[in-house]
Design a protein around this motif. Structure first.
Motif, PDB file in Angstrom:
ATOM      1  N   ASN A   8      -3.062  -4.075   1.494  1.00 12.23           N
ATOM      2  CA  ASN A   8      -2.423  -2.328   1.332  1.00 12.23           C
ATOM      3  C   ASN A   8      -3.414  -2.221   0.629  1.00 12.23           C
ATOM      4  O   ASN A   8      -3.393  -2.514  -0.602  1.00 12.23           O
ATOM      5  CB  ASN A   8      -0.911  -2.547   1.068  1.00 12.23           C
ATOM      6  N   GLU A   9      -3.768  -1.008   0.377  1.00 15.19           N
ATOM      7  CA  GLU A   9      -5.205  -0.403  -0.308  1.00 15.19           C
ATOM      8  C   GLU A   9      -4.084   0.289  -1.619  1.00 15.19           C
ATOM      9  O   GLU A   9      -5.526   0.619  -2.084  1.00 15.19           O
ATOM     10  CB  GLU A   9      -5.688  -0.256   0.203  1.00 15.19           C
ATOM     11  N   PRO A  10      -3.086   1.194  -1.735  1.00 14.70           N
ATOM     12  CA  PRO A  10      -2.415   1.850  -2.526  1.00 14.70           C
ATOM     13  C   PRO A  10      -2.054   0.818  -3.814  1.00 14.70           C
ATOM     14  O   PRO A  10      -2.421   0.265  -3.649  1.00 14.70           O
ATOM     15  CB  PRO A  10      -1.366   2.039  -2.283  1.00 14.70           C
ATOM     16  N   PRO A  11      -2.352   1.912  -5.138  1.00 15.47           N
ATOM     17  CA  PRO A  11      -2.154   1.843  -6.098  1.00 15.47           C
ATOM     18  C   PRO A  11      -1.127   0.493  -5.938  1.00 15.47           C
ATOM     19  O   PRO A  11      -0.019   1.480  -5.780  1.00 15.47           O
ATOM     20  CB  PRO A  11      -2.552   2.497  -7.033  1.00 15.47           C
ATOM     21  N   ILE A  82       6.519   4.695  -0.383  1.00 21.14           N
ATOM     22  CA  ILE A  82       4.947   4.114  -0.832  1.00 21.14           C
ATOM     23  C   ILE A  82       3.945   5.073  -1.236  1.00 21.14           C
ATOM     24  O   ILE A  82       3.825   5.431  -2.413  1.00 21.14           O
ATOM     25  CB  ILE A  82       4.391   2.942   0.180  1.00 21.14           C
ATOM     26  N   GLY A  83       3.927   5.560  -0.140  1.00 22.80           N
ATOM     27  CA  GLY A  83       2.752   6.940  -0.825  1.00 22.80           C
ATOM     28  C   GLY A  83       3.478   8.220  -1.888  1.00 22.80           C
ATOM     29  O   GLY A  83       2.757   8.237  -2.679  1.00 22.80           O
ATOM     30  N   TYR A  84       4.314   8.111  -2.332  1.00 16.25           N
ATOM     31  CA  TYR A  84       5.134   8.597  -2.832  1.00 16.25           C
ATOM     32  C   TYR A  84       4.731   8.345  -4.576  1.00 16.25           C
ATOM     33  O   TYR A  84       5.712   8.648  -5.492  1.00 16.25           O
ATOM     34  CB  TYR A  84       6.752   9.130  -3.121  1.00 16.25           C
ATOM     35  N   ILE A  85       5.166   7.191  -4.409  1.00 17.15           N
ATOM     36  CA  ILE A  85       5.004   6.649  -5.598  1.00 17.15           C
ATOM     37  C   ILE A  85       4.055   5.240  -5.851  1.00 17.15           C
ATOM     38  O   ILE A  85       4.668   4.445  -6.859  1.00 17.15           O
ATOM     39  CB  ILE A  85       6.646   5.598  -5.745  1.00 17.15           C
ATOM     40  N   GLU A  86       3.186   5.218  -5.326  1.00 14.45           N
ATOM     41  CA  GLU A  86       2.117   3.817  -5.610  1.00 14.45           C
ATOM     42  C   GLU A  86       1.481   4.407  -6.645  1.00 14.45           C
ATOM     43  O   GLU A  86       1.083   5.981  -7.105  1.00 14.45           O
ATOM     44  CB  GLU A  86       0.910   4.234  -4.937  1.00 14.45           C
ATOM     45  N   GLY A  87       1.100   3.306  -7.252  1.00 20.18           N
ATOM     46  CA  GLY A  87       0.955   3.915  -9.290  1.00 20.18           C
ATOM     47  C   GLY A  87       1.792   3.602  -9.882  1.00 20.18           C
ATOM     48  O   GLY A  87       1.617   4.008 -11.547  1.00 20.18           O
ATOM     49  N   SER A  88       3.192   3.263  -9.838  1.00 18.31           N
ATOM     50  CA  SER A  88       4.232   3.716 -11.127  1.00 18.31           C
ATOM     51  C   SER A  88       4.070   3.009 -11.519  1.00 18.31           C
ATOM     52  O   SER A  88       3.613   1.257 -11.118  1.00 18.31           O
ATOM     53  CB  SER A  88       5.629   4.477  -9.859  1.00 18.31           C
ATOM     54  N   GLY A 113      14.443  20.461 -14.077  1.00 16.13           N
ATOM     55  CA  GLY A 113      15.140  20.526 -15.722  1.00 16.13           C
ATOM     56  C   GLY A 113      15.584  19.236 -16.348  1.00 16.13           C
ATOM     57  O   GLY A 113      15.241  18.749 -17.469  1.00 16.13           O
ATOM     58  N   CYS A 114      16.151  18.367 -15.616  1.00 17.86           N
ATOM     59  CA  CYS A 114      17.504  16.696 -16.126  1.00 17.86           C
ATOM     60  C   CYS A 114      16.727  16.157 -15.555  1.00 17.86           C
ATOM     61  O   CYS A 114      16.739  14.871 -15.747  1.00 17.86           O
ATOM     62  CB  CYS A 114      18.288  17.115 -15.189  1.00 17.86           C
ATOM     63  N   GLY A 115      15.405  15.650 -14.794  1.00 20.62           N
ATOM     64  CA  GLY A 115      14.053  15.069 -14.627  1.00 20.62           C
ATOM     65  C   GLY A 115      14.805  14.353 -13.506  1.00 20.62           C
ATOM     66  O   GLY A 115      14.119  12.474 -13.351  1.00 20.62           O
ATOM     67  N   GLU A 116      16.226  13.967 -12.451  1.00 19.38           N
ATOM     68  CA  GLU A 116      16.852  12.957 -12.469  1.00 19.38           C
ATOM     69  C   GLU A 116      15.601  13.906 -10.500  1.00 19.38           C
ATOM     70  O   GLU A 116      16.237  12.639  -9.900  1.00 19.38           O
ATOM     71  CB  GLU A 116      17.708  13.867 -10.910  1.00 19.38           C
ATOM     72  N   SER A 117      14.690  14.583 -10.503  1.00 14.63           N
ATOM     73  CA  SER A 117      13.897  15.059  -9.471  1.00 14.63           C
ATOM     74  C   SER A 117      12.849  15.147  -9.789  1.00 14.63           C
ATOM     75  O   SER A 117      12.526  15.649 -10.501  1.00 14.63           O
ATOM     76  CB  SER A 117      15.561  15.467  -7.861  1.00 14.63           C
ATOM     77  N   PHE A 118      11.910  15.342  -8.287  1.00 13.73           N
ATOM     78  CA  PHE A 118      10.688  15.967  -8.747  1.00 13.73           C
ATOM     79  C   PHE A 118      10.039  16.300  -6.836  1.00 13.73           C
ATOM     80  O   PHE A 118      10.706  15.830  -5.818  1.00 13.73           O
ATOM     81  CB  PHE A 118       9.940  14.560  -8.820  1.00 13.73           C
ATOM     82  N   ARG A 119       8.889  15.858  -7.769  1.00 14.83           N
ATOM     83  CA  ARG A 119       8.467  17.257  -5.781  1.00 14.83           C
ATOM     84  C   ARG A 119       6.421  16.835  -6.483  1.00 14.83           C
ATOM     85  O   ARG A 119       5.949  16.408  -7.560  1.00 14.83           O
ATOM     86  CB  ARG A 119       8.032  18.422  -6.249  1.00 14.83           C
ATOM     87  N   THR A 120       6.371  15.993  -5.253  1.00 15.23           N
ATOM     88  CA  THR A 120       4.967  15.183  -5.443  1.00 15.23           C
ATOM     89  C   THR A 120       3.839  16.177  -4.972  1.00 15.23           C
ATOM     90  O   THR A 120       4.052  17.575  -4.093  1.00 15.23           O
ATOM     91  CB  THR A 120       4.089  13.413  -4.074  1.00 15.23           C
TER      92      THR A 120
END
Length: 120
Positions: A8-11, A82-88, A113-120
């Protein structure tokens, strides 16, 4: 059939040596075979920012997983995540109040604010 990260090519998703050692120790505590079992890293809907990370141990990868290996730890990632976390980078951090796994994700544009969720 599961694929390796090279096909696969993702980071690549990386795991620090400390995180790998801790995960391997936990796998062994669960009596899982570290030659076939591994850490599943995934993204799910939830949290105030929209997405959250999930981790669990699996006996083996699913057919369509991408499989990474760092410091003898196998990491399984499904195609939807994979697309949300590639390169992590997965780290294990200890502090005065808590210890645990942390994901440094270059795709994140905002976190709650609590760091438990995110947006890409």
């Amino acid at each position: 059939m599961s694929t390796t990260a090279e096909e696969n090519e993702p980071p690549e998703i990386k795991v620090s040596e400390t995180a790998s050692e801790k995960a391997l120790a936990l796998l062994e505590e669960e009596n899982l075979d570290t030659d076939t079992a591994g850490l599943r890293l995934f993204v799910q809907q939830g949290g105030c920012a929209g997405l959250s990370y999930g981790m669990r141990f699996d006996d083996s990868p699913e057919e369509d997983d991408t499989v990474y290996e760092h410091h003898s730890l196998r990491v399984f990632v499904d195609p939807a995540s994979i697309g949300y976390i590639e390169g992590s980078v997965v780290e294990y951090e200890t502090g005065l109040q808590a210890a645990g796994f942390d994901i440094e994700n270059p795709n994140v544009v905002s976190e709650c604010g609590c760091g438990e969720s995110f947006r890409t």
